[in-house]
Design a protein around this motif. Structure first.
Motif, PDB file in Angstrom:
ATOM      1  N   MET A 239       0.828  -1.204   0.000  1.00 60.64           N
ATOM      2  CA  MET A 239       0.000   0.000   0.000  1.00 60.64           C
ATOM      3  C   MET A 239       0.866   1.260   0.000  1.00 60.64           C
ATOM      4  N   ARG A 240       2.016   1.194   0.634  1.00 55.35           N
ATOM      5  CA  ARG A 240       2.920   2.355   0.643  1.00 55.35           C
ATOM      6  C   ARG A 240       3.595   2.524  -0.719  1.00 55.35           C
ATOM      7  N   LEU A 241       4.038   1.419  -1.320  1.00 57.61           N
ATOM      8  CA  LEU A 241       4.743   1.493  -2.597  1.00 57.61           C
ATOM      9  C   LEU A 241       3.833   1.945  -3.736  1.00 57.61           C
ATOM     10  N   LEU A 242       2.527   1.634  -3.629  1.00 59.67           N
ATOM     11  CA  LEU A 242       1.609   1.994  -4.703  1.00 59.67           C
ATOM     12  C   LEU A 242       1.442   3.506  -4.865  1.00 59.67           C
ATOM     13  N   LYS A 243       1.913   4.249  -3.880  1.00 58.28           N
ATOM     14  CA  LYS A 243       1.851   5.704  -3.990  1.00 58.28           C
ATOM     15  C   LYS A 243       2.889   6.224  -4.984  1.00 58.28           C
ATOM     16  N   SER A 244       3.895   5.386  -5.287  1.00 57.19           N
ATOM     17  CA  SER A 244       4.970   5.857  -6.157  1.00 57.19           C
ATOM     18  C   SER A 244       5.306   4.931  -7.322  1.00 57.19           C
ATOM     19  N   ILE A 245       4.873   3.664  -7.258  1.00 51.24           N
ATOM     20  CA  ILE A 245       5.198   2.741  -8.348  1.00 51.24           C
ATOM     21  C   ILE A 245       3.930   2.027  -8.824  1.00 51.24           C
ATOM     22  N   SER A 246       4.052   1.346  -9.964  1.00 56.46           N
ATOM     23  CA  SER A 246       2.923   0.611 -10.533  1.00 56.46           C
ATOM     24  C   SER A 246       2.969  -0.849 -10.075  1.00 56.46           C
ATOM     25  N   PHE A 247       2.140  -1.685 -10.699  1.00 53.44           N
ATOM     26  CA  PHE A 247       2.129  -3.114 -10.386  1.00 53.44           C
ATOM     27  C   PHE A 247       3.128  -3.894 -11.238  1.00 53.44           C
ATOM     28  N   THR A 248       3.924  -3.189 -12.039  1.00 54.31           N
ATOM     29  CA  THR A 248       4.851  -3.851 -12.960  1.00 54.31           C
ATOM     30  C   THR A 248       5.828  -4.813 -12.275  1.00 54.31           C
ATOM     31  N   PRO A 249       6.422  -4.480 -11.110  1.00 54.39           N
ATOM     32  CA  PRO A 249       7.328  -5.442 -10.465  1.00 54.39           C
ATOM     33  C   PRO A 249       6.662  -6.784 -10.169  1.00 54.39           C
ATOM     34  N   TYR A 250       5.388  -6.752  -9.775  1.00 50.18           N
ATOM     35  CA  TYR A 250       4.671  -7.995  -9.504  1.00 50.18           C
ATOM     36  C   TYR A 250       4.393  -8.752 -10.800  1.00 50.18           C
ATOM     37  N   VAL A 251       4.135  -7.995 -11.869  1.00 47.59           N
ATOM     38  CA  VAL A 251       3.895  -8.617 -13.174  1.00 47.59           C
ATOM     39  C   VAL A 251       5.154  -9.332 -13.650  1.00 47.59           C
ATOM     40  N   ILE A 252       6.293  -8.689 -13.517  1.00 43.93           N
ATOM     41  CA  ILE A 252       7.567  -9.296 -13.935  1.00 43.93           C
ATOM     42  C   ILE A 252       7.799 -10.599 -13.184  1.00 43.93           C
ATOM     43  N   TYR A 253       7.554 -10.588 -11.876  1.00 45.65           N
ATOM     44  CA  TYR A 253       7.715 -11.800 -11.069  1.00 45.65           C
ATOM     45  C   TYR A 253       6.787 -12.898 -11.564  1.00 45.65           C
ATOM     46  N   ARG A 254       5.533 -12.550 -11.819  1.00 40.66           N
ATOM     47  CA  ARG A 254       4.547 -13.536 -12.277  1.00 40.66           C
ATOM     48  C   ARG A 254       4.957 -14.139 -13.615  1.00 40.66           C
ATOM     49  N   VAL A 255       5.387 -13.299 -14.535  1.00 34.86           N
ATOM     50  CA  VAL A 255       5.763 -13.777 -15.865  1.00 34.86           C
ATOM     51  C   VAL A 255       6.966 -14.706 -15.785  1.00 34.86           C
ATOM     52  N   LEU A 256       7.974 -14.307 -15.024  1.00 40.51           N
ATOM     53  CA  LEU A 256       9.173 -15.145 -14.896  1.00 40.51           C
ATOM     54  C   LEU A 256       8.850 -16.492 -14.249  1.00 40.51           C
ATOM     55  N   LEU A 257       8.067 -16.456 -13.170  1.00 38.97           N
ATOM     56  CA  LEU A 257       7.690 -17.698 -12.497  1.00 38.97           C
ATOM     57  C   LEU A 257       6.817 -18.557 -13.405  1.00 38.97           C
ATOM     58  N   GLY A 258       5.898 -17.918 -14.135  1.00 38.50           N
ATOM     59  CA  GLY A 258       5.040 -18.666 -15.047  1.00 38.50           C
ATOM     60  C   GLY A 258       5.832 -19.389 -16.113  1.00 38.50           C
ATOM     61  N   VAL A 259       6.819 -18.716 -16.691  1.00 40.74           N
ATOM     62  CA  VAL A 259       7.657 -19.331 -17.726  1.00 40.74           C
ATOM     63  C   VAL A 259       8.431 -20.514 -17.158  1.00 40.74           C
ATOM     64  N   VAL A 260       9.018 -20.330 -15.973  1.00 36.21           N
ATOM     65  CA  VAL A 260       9.773 -21.412 -15.329  1.00 36.21           C
ATOM     66  C   VAL A 260       8.875 -22.622 -15.076  1.00 36.21           C
ATOM     67  N   LEU A 261       7.669 -22.380 -14.577  1.00 32.85           N
ATOM     68  CA  LEU A 261       6.744 -23.475 -14.274  1.00 32.85           C
ATOM     69  C   LEU A 261       6.308 -24.207 -15.540  1.00 32.85           C
ATOM     70  N   LEU A 262       6.109 -23.477 -16.603  1.00 36.08           N
ATOM     71  CA  LEU A 262       5.707 -24.104 -17.870  1.00 36.08           C
ATOM     72  C   LEU A 262       6.848 -24.963 -18.431  1.00 36.08           C
ATOM     73  N   VAL A 263       8.064 -24.482 -18.276  1.00 38.08           N
ATOM     74  CA  VAL A 263       9.222 -25.281 -18.699  1.00 38.08           C
ATOM     75  C   VAL A 263       9.285 -26.586 -17.915  1.00 38.08           C
ATOM     76  N   ILE A 264       9.074 -26.475 -16.602  1.00 40.06           N
ATOM     77  CA  ILE A 264       9.091 -27.670 -15.739  1.00 40.06           C
ATOM     78  C   ILE A 264       7.955 -28.610 -16.118  1.00 40.06           C
ATOM     79  N   ALA A 265       6.766 -28.050 -16.337  1.00 37.26           N
ATOM     80  CA  ALA A 265       5.582 -28.866 -16.608  1.00 37.26           C
ATOM     81  C   ALA A 265       5.673 -29.629 -17.917  1.00 37.26           C
ATOM     82  N   TYR A 266       6.287 -29.005 -18.933  1.00 37.65           N
ATOM     83  CA  TYR A 266       6.299 -29.640 -20.246  1.00 37.65           C
ATOM     84  C   TYR A 266       7.653 -30.222 -20.634  1.00 37.65           C
ATOM     85  N   SER A 267       8.597 -30.226 -19.702  1.00 39.85           N
ATOM     86  CA  SER A 267       9.908 -30.806 -20.012  1.00 39.85           C
ATOM     87  C   SER A 267       9.897 -32.301 -19.739  1.00 39.85           C
TER      88      SER A 267
END
Length: 267
Positions: A239-267
């Motif tokens: 709630m404090r960080l949202l006063k100065s930054i967007s949700f992009t850092p959380y999006v980056i984390y989600r995308v990176l984790l999603g890609v890693v999980l998909l690699v694991i799932a389909y490897s």
């Protein structure tokens, strides 16, 4: 159950419950990606109780107003700020309760608990959050929350029953797409979590109560305490960080984790 295992589960639950990164997805991944056993229903319930306490404490002023207005809201009246808030929270909770019962009765909830599903939802809904956050206007505030918006956000929240979606993330996505500012979108999402966590915790708690013993109660108490502290910290920081930054850092984390999980799932 070891103290380390309880601590790990509670911290993961506490840190991820209110961040738009999916707490349920992380808890499902824990036993799948490590040698640890599934933490079990009792610890899940306790960790949710801890996070519930954290959000109630953080937004206590709003919670108090809603509680005072609840009797009038239950009669359909919205003539005071408290009655209006309580009514809107009730409306926003109805879709997720109905959807949750359908998934539980059909067994679809268990079928979706896979690394592949979590990978796709992490990635897809992460990108959707980024789009809504970048394109969404900042025209609406929490004061503009209406019955129509509560129904719509309730439907968005129901989507979070798919593991990896993130309850807070999808409701924030919906609110941003509807034109609510970042802080207001997050606050509405957090307030919506209170009746949702309370409803799910009560339902699951009834099953746990049948098999609880002293050792289990001790483990649950520790999990609740740990998750409470972690959730309060994560909530206050976001709630404090949202006063100065967007949700992009959380999006980056989600995308990176999603890609890693998909690699694991389909490897």
């Amino acid at each position: 159950m070891s103290l380390f295992h309880i601590f790990l589960v509670a911290i993961i639950q506490g840190l991820t419950e209110f961040l738009p990164v999916s707490s349920s997805g992380h808890l499902i991944l824990l036993p799948n990606l490590t040698n640890l056993d599934d933490q079990g229903l009792a610890i899940d319930v306790a960790a949710h109780v801890g996070t519930l306490g954290a959000v109630v404490l953080y937004f206590w002023r709003d919670v108090k107003i809603a509680l005072l207005g609840l009797p009038r809201a239950l009669t359909g009246k919205r003539d005071t700020p408290g009655a209006k808030l309580a009514f809107l929270l009730i409306v926003a909770t109805i879709p997720v309760i109905i959807a949750g019962l359908v998934l539980k009765l059909t067994g679809l909830d268990e079928m979706m608990r896979s690394i592949a599903v979590i990978g796709w939802t992490m990635l897809g809904f992460g990108l959707l959050l980024w789009w809504a956050d970048q394109k969404g206007a900042n025209a609406k505030t929490e004061a503009d929350w209406s019955t129509r918006d509560a129904w719509i956000l309730g439907l968005w929240q129901a989507v979070a029953l798919i593991p990896g979606t993130s309850r807070s993330g999808i409701t924030i996505t919906g609110a941003r797409a509807m034109g609510y500012g970042r802080s207001d979108a997050a606050k509405i999402a957090m307030l919506m979590s209170i009746p949702t966590i309370l409803a799910s915790g009560t339902l699951l708690g009834l099953d746990v109560a049948k098999q609880a013993d002293i050792a289990m109660m001790r483990d649950m108490g520790l999990a609740a305490i740990f998750s409470f502290g972690a959730a309060l910290l994560a909530l206050a920081l976001m709630m404090r960080l949202l006063k100065s930054i967007s949700f992009t850092p959380y999006v980056i984390y989600r995308v990176l984790l999603g890609v890693v999980l998909l690699v694991i799932a389909y490897s």
